[in-house]
Design a protein around this motif. Structure first.
Motif, PDB file in Angstrom:
ATOM      1  N   GLY A 179      30.811  13.264 -33.075  1.00  0.00           N
ATOM      2  CA  GLY A 179      29.882  14.336 -32.760  1.00  0.00           C
ATOM      3  C   GLY A 179      29.198  14.903 -33.989  1.00  0.00           C
ATOM      4  O   GLY A 179      28.185  15.598 -33.875  1.00  0.00           O
ATOM      5  N   CYS A 180      29.753  14.615 -35.174  1.00  0.00           N
ATOM      6  CA  CYS A 180      29.165  15.093 -36.431  1.00  0.00           C
ATOM      7  C   CYS A 180      28.811  13.966 -37.393  1.00  0.00           C
ATOM      8  O   CYS A 180      27.923  14.128 -38.231  1.00  0.00           O
ATOM      9  CB  CYS A 180      30.133  16.047 -37.142  1.00  0.00           C
ATOM     10  SG  CYS A 180      30.351  17.642 -36.323  1.00  0.00           S
ATOM     11  N   HIS A 181      29.527  12.840 -37.307  1.00  0.00           N
ATOM     12  CA  HIS A 181      29.389  11.781 -38.303  1.00  0.00           C
ATOM     13  C   HIS A 181      28.808  10.506 -37.696  1.00  0.00           C
ATOM     14  O   HIS A 181      29.117  10.157 -36.555  1.00  0.00           O
ATOM     15  CB  HIS A 181      30.752  11.450 -38.914  1.00  0.00           C
ATOM     16  CG  HIS A 181      31.386  12.598 -39.631  1.00  0.00           C
ATOM     17  ND1 HIS A 181      30.985  13.007 -40.881  1.00  0.00           N
ATOM     18  CD2 HIS A 181      32.399  13.430 -39.262  1.00  0.00           C
ATOM     19  CE1 HIS A 181      31.726  14.033 -41.261  1.00  0.00           C
ATOM     20  NE2 HIS A 181      32.590  14.316 -40.296  1.00  0.00           N
ATOM     21  N   ALA A 182      28.007   9.809 -38.504  1.00  0.00           N
ATOM     22  CA  ALA A 182      27.447   8.520 -38.100  1.00  0.00           C
ATOM     23  C   ALA A 182      28.226   7.379 -38.732  1.00  0.00           C
ATOM     24  O   ALA A 182      28.681   7.472 -39.879  1.00  0.00           O
ATOM     25  CB  ALA A 182      25.982   8.425 -38.513  1.00  0.00           C
ATOM     26  N   ILE A 183      28.382   6.310 -37.970  1.00  0.00           N
ATOM     27  CA  ILE A 183      28.841   5.021 -38.484  1.00  0.00           C
ATOM     28  C   ILE A 183      27.853   3.999 -37.943  1.00  0.00           C
ATOM     29  O   ILE A 183      27.876   3.669 -36.754  1.00  0.00           O
ATOM     30  CB  ILE A 183      30.280   4.692 -38.037  1.00  0.00           C
ATOM     31  CG1 ILE A 183      31.261   5.752 -38.541  1.00  0.00           C
ATOM     32  CG2 ILE A 183      30.689   3.309 -38.548  1.00  0.00           C
ATOM     33  CD1 ILE A 183      32.696   5.538 -38.071  1.00  0.00           C
ATOM     34  N   ARG A 184      26.950   3.539 -38.788  1.00  0.00           N
ATOM     35  CA  ARG A 184      25.900   2.633 -38.325  1.00  0.00           C
ATOM     36  C   ARG A 184      26.504   1.370 -37.723  1.00  0.00           C
ATOM     37  O   ARG A 184      27.477   0.823 -38.228  1.00  0.00           O
ATOM     38  CB  ARG A 184      24.960   2.265 -39.484  1.00  0.00           C
ATOM     39  CG  ARG A 184      24.160   3.445 -40.009  1.00  0.00           C
ATOM     40  CD  ARG A 184      23.039   3.003 -40.936  1.00  0.00           C
ATOM     41  NE  ARG A 184      23.488   2.211 -42.069  1.00  0.00           N
ATOM     42  CZ  ARG A 184      23.979   2.718 -43.196  1.00  0.00           C
ATOM     43  NH1 ARG A 184      24.105   4.033 -43.336  1.00  0.00           N
ATOM     44  NH2 ARG A 184      24.350   1.924 -44.185  1.00  0.00           N
ATOM     45  N   GLY A 185      25.898   0.922 -36.629  1.00  0.00           N
ATOM     46  CA  GLY A 185      26.410  -0.239 -35.925  1.00  0.00           C
ATOM     47  C   GLY A 185      27.364   0.117 -34.808  1.00  0.00           C
ATOM     48  O   GLY A 185      27.894  -0.771 -34.140  1.00  0.00           O
ATOM     49  N   THR A 186      27.595   1.418 -34.597  1.00  0.00           N
ATOM     50  CA  THR A 186      28.470   1.878 -33.525  1.00  0.00           C
ATOM     51  C   THR A 186      27.707   2.874 -32.654  1.00  0.00           C
ATOM     52  O   THR A 186      26.547   3.195 -32.913  1.00  0.00           O
ATOM     53  CB  THR A 186      29.727   2.573 -34.087  1.00  0.00           C
ATOM     54  OG1 THR A 186      29.360   3.859 -34.610  1.00  0.00           O
ATOM     55  CG2 THR A 186      30.370   1.740 -35.185  1.00  0.00           C
ATOM     56  N   GLU A 187      28.381   3.388 -31.656  1.00  0.00           N
ATOM     57  CA  GLU A 187      27.772   4.413 -30.803  1.00  0.00           C
ATOM     58  C   GLU A 187      27.674   5.759 -31.497  1.00  0.00           C
ATOM     59  O   GLU A 187      26.977   6.659 -31.031  1.00  0.00           O
ATOM     60  CB  GLU A 187      28.608   4.570 -29.529  1.00  0.00           C
ATOM     61  CG  GLU A 187      30.026   5.074 -29.800  1.00  0.00           C
ATOM     62  CD  GLU A 187      30.892   5.117 -28.559  1.00  0.00           C
ATOM     63  OE1 GLU A 187      30.731   6.071 -27.767  1.00  0.00           O
ATOM     64  OE2 GLU A 187      31.712   4.200 -28.395  1.00  0.00           O
ATOM     65  N   TRP A 188      28.372   5.933 -32.624  1.00  0.00           N
ATOM     66  CA  TRP A 188      28.407   7.226 -33.314  1.00  0.00           C
ATOM     67  C   TRP A 188      27.244   7.319 -34.291  1.00  0.00           C
ATOM     68  O   TRP A 188      27.216   6.639 -35.319  1.00  0.00           O
ATOM     69  CB  TRP A 188      29.746   7.387 -34.038  1.00  0.00           C
ATOM     70  CG  TRP A 188      30.907   7.271 -33.093  1.00  0.00           C
ATOM     71  CD1 TRP A 188      31.125   8.015 -31.968  1.00  0.00           C
ATOM     72  CD2 TRP A 188      31.990   6.339 -33.159  1.00  0.00           C
ATOM     73  NE1 TRP A 188      32.284   7.619 -31.339  1.00  0.00           N
ATOM     74  CE2 TRP A 188      32.837   6.589 -32.047  1.00  0.00           C
ATOM     75  CE3 TRP A 188      32.343   5.325 -34.055  1.00  0.00           C
ATOM     76  CZ2 TRP A 188      33.995   5.866 -31.809  1.00  0.00           C
ATOM     77  CZ3 TRP A 188      33.495   4.598 -33.823  1.00  0.00           C
ATOM     78  CH2 TRP A 188      34.308   4.869 -32.707  1.00  0.00           C
ATOM     79  N   GLN A 189      26.283   8.194 -33.990  1.00  0.00           N
ATOM     80  CA  GLN A 189      25.051   8.266 -34.776  1.00  0.00           C
ATOM     81  C   GLN A 189      24.667   9.700 -35.155  1.00  0.00           C
ATOM     82  O   GLN A 189      23.524   9.956 -35.526  1.00  0.00           O
ATOM     83  CB  GLN A 189      23.902   7.619 -33.993  1.00  0.00           C
ATOM     84  CG  GLN A 189      24.078   6.131 -33.736  1.00  0.00           C
ATOM     85  CD  GLN A 189      24.093   5.319 -35.017  1.00  0.00           C
ATOM     86  OE1 GLN A 189      23.298   5.545 -35.927  1.00  0.00           O
ATOM     87  NE2 GLN A 189      25.029   4.370 -35.108  1.00  0.00           N
ATOM     88  N   ALA A 190      25.596  10.649 -35.070  1.00  0.00           N
ATOM     89  CA  ALA A 190      25.278  12.043 -35.394  1.00  0.00           C
ATOM     90  C   ALA A 190      24.999  12.200 -36.887  1.00  0.00           C
ATOM     91  O   ALA A 190      25.513  11.443 -37.718  1.00  0.00           O
ATOM     92  CB  ALA A 190      26.422  12.951 -34.969  1.00  0.00           C
ATOM     93  N   GLN A 191      24.192  13.190 -37.220  1.00  0.00           N
ATOM     94  CA  GLN A 191      23.808  13.421 -38.614  1.00  0.00           C
ATOM     95  C   GLN A 191      24.148  14.836 -39.075  1.00  0.00           C
ATOM     96  O   GLN A 191      23.523  15.373 -39.980  1.00  0.00           O
ATOM     97  CB  GLN A 191      22.303  13.166 -38.779  1.00  0.00           C
ATOM     98  CG  GLN A 191      21.867  11.745 -38.501  1.00  0.00           C
ATOM     99  CD  GLN A 191      22.446  10.751 -39.493  1.00  0.00           C
ATOM    100  OE1 GLN A 191      22.594  11.054 -40.674  1.00  0.00           O
ATOM    101  NE2 GLN A 191      22.789   9.563 -39.019  1.00  0.00           N
ATOM    102  N   VAL A 192      25.154  15.449 -38.466  1.00  0.00           N
ATOM    103  CA  VAL A 192      25.539  16.807 -38.855  1.00  0.00           C
ATOM    104  C   VAL A 192      26.285  16.793 -40.184  1.00  0.00           C
ATOM    105  O   VAL A 192      25.999  17.577 -41.094  1.00  0.00           O
ATOM    106  CB  VAL A 192      26.405  17.461 -37.763  1.00  0.00           C
ATOM    107  CG1 VAL A 192      26.854  18.859 -38.189  1.00  0.00           C
ATOM    108  CG2 VAL A 192      25.636  17.526 -36.449  1.00  0.00           C
ATOM    109  N   GLY A 193      27.264  15.910 -40.295  1.00  0.00           N
ATOM    110  CA  GLY A 193      28.064  15.790 -41.510  1.00  0.00           C
ATOM    111  C   GLY A 193      27.742  14.510 -42.254  1.00  0.00           C
ATOM    112  O   GLY A 193      26.820  13.770 -41.899  1.00  0.00           O
ATOM    113  N   PRO A 194      28.502  14.201 -43.294  1.00  0.00           N
ATOM    114  CA  PRO A 194      28.241  13.005 -44.099  1.00  0.00           C
ATOM    115  C   PRO A 194      28.301  11.715 -43.286  1.00  0.00           C
ATOM    116  O   PRO A 194      29.130  11.567 -42.385  1.00  0.00           O
ATOM    117  CB  PRO A 194      29.364  13.040 -45.150  1.00  0.00           C
ATOM    118  CG  PRO A 194      29.739  14.480 -45.254  1.00  0.00           C
ATOM    119  CD  PRO A 194      29.584  15.033 -43.872  1.00  0.00           C
TER     120      PRO A 194
END
Length: 240
Positions: free
Chosen positions: A164-179
């Motif tokens: 919900g806060c962090h992105a890991i490119r190539g996954t479903e996690w794409q949030a840009q709130v934190g690092p």
């Protein structure tokens, strides 16, 4: 009269000794954004490729001049790597520009040089200078999507809402709130330059960030067992 002559001589020498921070770069641009209390980093390749997002450290090619674009989200910060050049303020709503031309590979300490709140003193970063060919190889690898392994670590990351806060490119996690965490395990330090990048330090940070960096916006996860914290930290360390 003598003091004026001495001061004038020192000023002239100092101005000549200062690196030319306004000179145009050789193609690569690095955007650095000041957050509370960490650094948002984005590389704009010289070939016009898509931006490469990272956080909390800057990598630069030796022997080339790199353009640096500086901004801030909430309050004024100041970008300063003493061994590489003078400092420049980072101001909300404005982009300041400088350039750096390191000549010697190595790791150089940087620091926010403008008081920015409770954990100002804990807002540092490493500038890693690499030979130009090694930098190109690193940037190519950094631009790649992550390939995180399945298993308990990934399950914990999803269950606890880290995406919900962090992105890991190539996954479903794409949030840009934190690092951005795409290649977090390959960085030289943790929590904006104040902890070593080790499994133990990462588990401790996840458990209680505020105890390490007062005022940190990341919530603590002290409800996780020591085994779960280690599992999650180990999984993140594999993102290189």
């Amino acid at each position: 009269m003598l003091p004026l002559i001495l001061l004038g001589t020192l000023l002239t020498w100092g101005l000549r000794a200062m690196p030319d921070q306004r000179a145009p770069g050789d193609g690569l641009t690095v955007r650095v954004g000041g957050e509370q209390w960490w650094w948002r980093v984005e590389y704009l390749p010289a070939d016009g490729g898509p931006p490469v997002r990272s956080a909390n450290e800057v990598r630069l090619p030796a022997g080339l001049r790199t353009d640096i674009e500086l901004s801030a989200a909430l309050v004024i910060h100041s970008f300063w790597i003493p061994a590489l050049g003078g400092k420049m303020d980072m101001i909300p709503g404005r982009v300041n520009r400088m350039s750096l031309a390191p000549t010697e590979p190595g790791t150089y300490r940087g620091q926010c040089a403008e008081f920015c709140g409770l954990s100002h003193a804990l807002m540092a970063l490493n500038a890693v200078v690499l030979p130009a060919d090694e930098f190109d190889a690193w940037l190519s690898a950094e631009a790649a999507e992550a390939d995180p392994p399945d298993g308990p670590g990934a399950d914990l990351f999803a269950r606890e809402g880290c995406g919900g806060c962090h992105a890991i490119r190539g996954t479903e996690w794409q949030a840009q709130v934190g690092p951005d965490l795409t290649h977090v395990g390959g960085r030289t330090s943790l929590a904006a330059g104040i902890l070593p990048m080790t499994e133990e330090a990462l588990a401790g940070w996840i458990r209680n960030p505020d105890a390490i960096k007062p005022g940190a916006e990341m919530p603590g996860y002290d409800h996780l067992s020591p085994e779960e914290l280690t599992t999650l930290a180990r999984w993140l360390m594999e993102l290189t």
